[in-house]
Design a protein around this motif. Structure first.
Motif, PDB file in Angstrom:
ATOM      1  N   LYS A 159      50.505 -91.381 -31.758  1.00  0.00           N
ATOM      2  CA  LYS A 159      49.609 -92.370 -31.122  1.00  0.00           C
ATOM      3  C   LYS A 159      50.462 -93.217 -30.389  1.00  0.00           C
ATOM      4  N   SER A 160      51.590 -93.831 -30.743  1.00  0.00           N
ATOM      5  CA  SER A 160      52.680 -94.530 -30.191  1.00  0.00           C
ATOM      6  C   SER A 160      53.426 -94.104 -29.114  1.00  0.00           C
ATOM      7  N   LEU A 161      53.445 -92.795 -29.400  1.00  0.00           N
ATOM      8  CA  LEU A 161      54.114 -91.772 -28.396  1.00  0.00           C
ATOM      9  C   LEU A 161      53.546 -91.669 -26.864  1.00  0.00           C
ATOM     10  N   LEU A 162      52.413 -91.424 -27.302  1.00  0.00           N
ATOM     11  CA  LEU A 162      51.240 -91.214 -26.155  1.00  0.00           C
ATOM     12  C   LEU A 162      50.885 -92.605 -25.376  1.00  0.00           C
TER      13      LEU A 162
ATOM     14  N   TYR B 175      53.442 -94.810 -25.027  1.00  0.00           N
ATOM     15  CA  TYR B 175      54.692 -95.236 -24.370  1.00  0.00           C
ATOM     16  C   TYR B 175      54.526 -94.138 -22.997  1.00  0.00           C
ATOM     17  N   ILE B 176      54.085 -93.076 -23.189  1.00  0.00           N
ATOM     18  CA  ILE B 176      53.930 -92.006 -22.071  1.00  0.00           C
ATOM     19  C   ILE B 176      53.085 -92.372 -21.103  1.00  0.00           C
ATOM     20  N   GLY B 177      51.825 -92.857 -21.396  1.00  0.00           N
ATOM     21  CA  GLY B 177      51.018 -93.374 -20.535  1.00  0.00           C
ATOM     22  C   GLY B 177      51.453 -94.580 -19.820  1.00  0.00           C
TER      23      GLY B 177
ATOM     24  N   ILE C 294      54.687 -95.217 -19.030  1.00  0.00           N
ATOM     25  CA  ILE C 294      55.514 -94.747 -18.076  1.00  0.00           C
ATOM     26  C   ILE C 294      54.929 -94.030 -16.787  1.00  0.00           C
ATOM     27  N   LEU C 295      53.933 -93.151 -17.260  1.00  0.00           N
ATOM     28  CA  LEU C 295      53.352 -92.545 -16.358  1.00  0.00           C
ATOM     29  C   LEU C 295      52.498 -93.571 -15.060  1.00  0.00           C
TER      30      LEU C 295
ATOM     31  N   SER D  25      54.069-103.409 -18.935  1.00  0.00           N
ATOM     32  CA  SER D  25      54.548-102.204 -19.827  1.00  0.00           C
ATOM     33  C   SER D  25      55.212-102.705 -20.830  1.00  0.00           C
TER      34      SER D  25
END
Length: 92
Positions: free
Chosen positions: A2-5, A7-9, A11-12, A33
């Motif tokens: 969930k944390s990875l998602l 961070y990806i969100g 960045i995007l 961010s």
């Protein structure tokens, strides 16, 4: 995961802001961010004191402390010893 998602969100989101609004607002979104990423880390991680083995959470300003790997130099709120505390993922 969930944390990875998260961070990806973030960045995007920054990339989309740069594309559509230009670089004038990019600095603001990058700062927001970073604050959100720090808050996410604080809410999802605990630290274990090497001296008394108690678990505790860090405060926002303590994120800028000496750290290496899964250890961070912190003052234990229970026993007051300053030393390396091990980071553990808080499973809710």
């Amino acid at each position: 995961m969930k944390s990875l998602l998260i961070y990806i969100g973030l960045i995007l989101g920054n990339i989309l802001v740069y594309i559509y609004l230009g670089e004038n607002i990019l600095l603001v979104t990058v700062i927001i961010s970073l604050v959100l990423a720090i808050l996410n880390h604080i809410n999802n991680h605990e630290y274990i004191c090497n001296n008394c083995k108690s678990k505790f959470r860090i405060k926002f300003y303590q994120i800028i402390s000496f750290h290496t790997g899964n250890y961070r130099k912190l003052k234990c709120p229970v026993c007051g010893v300053v030393g390396l505390a091990q980071e553990v993922k808080d499973i809710k």
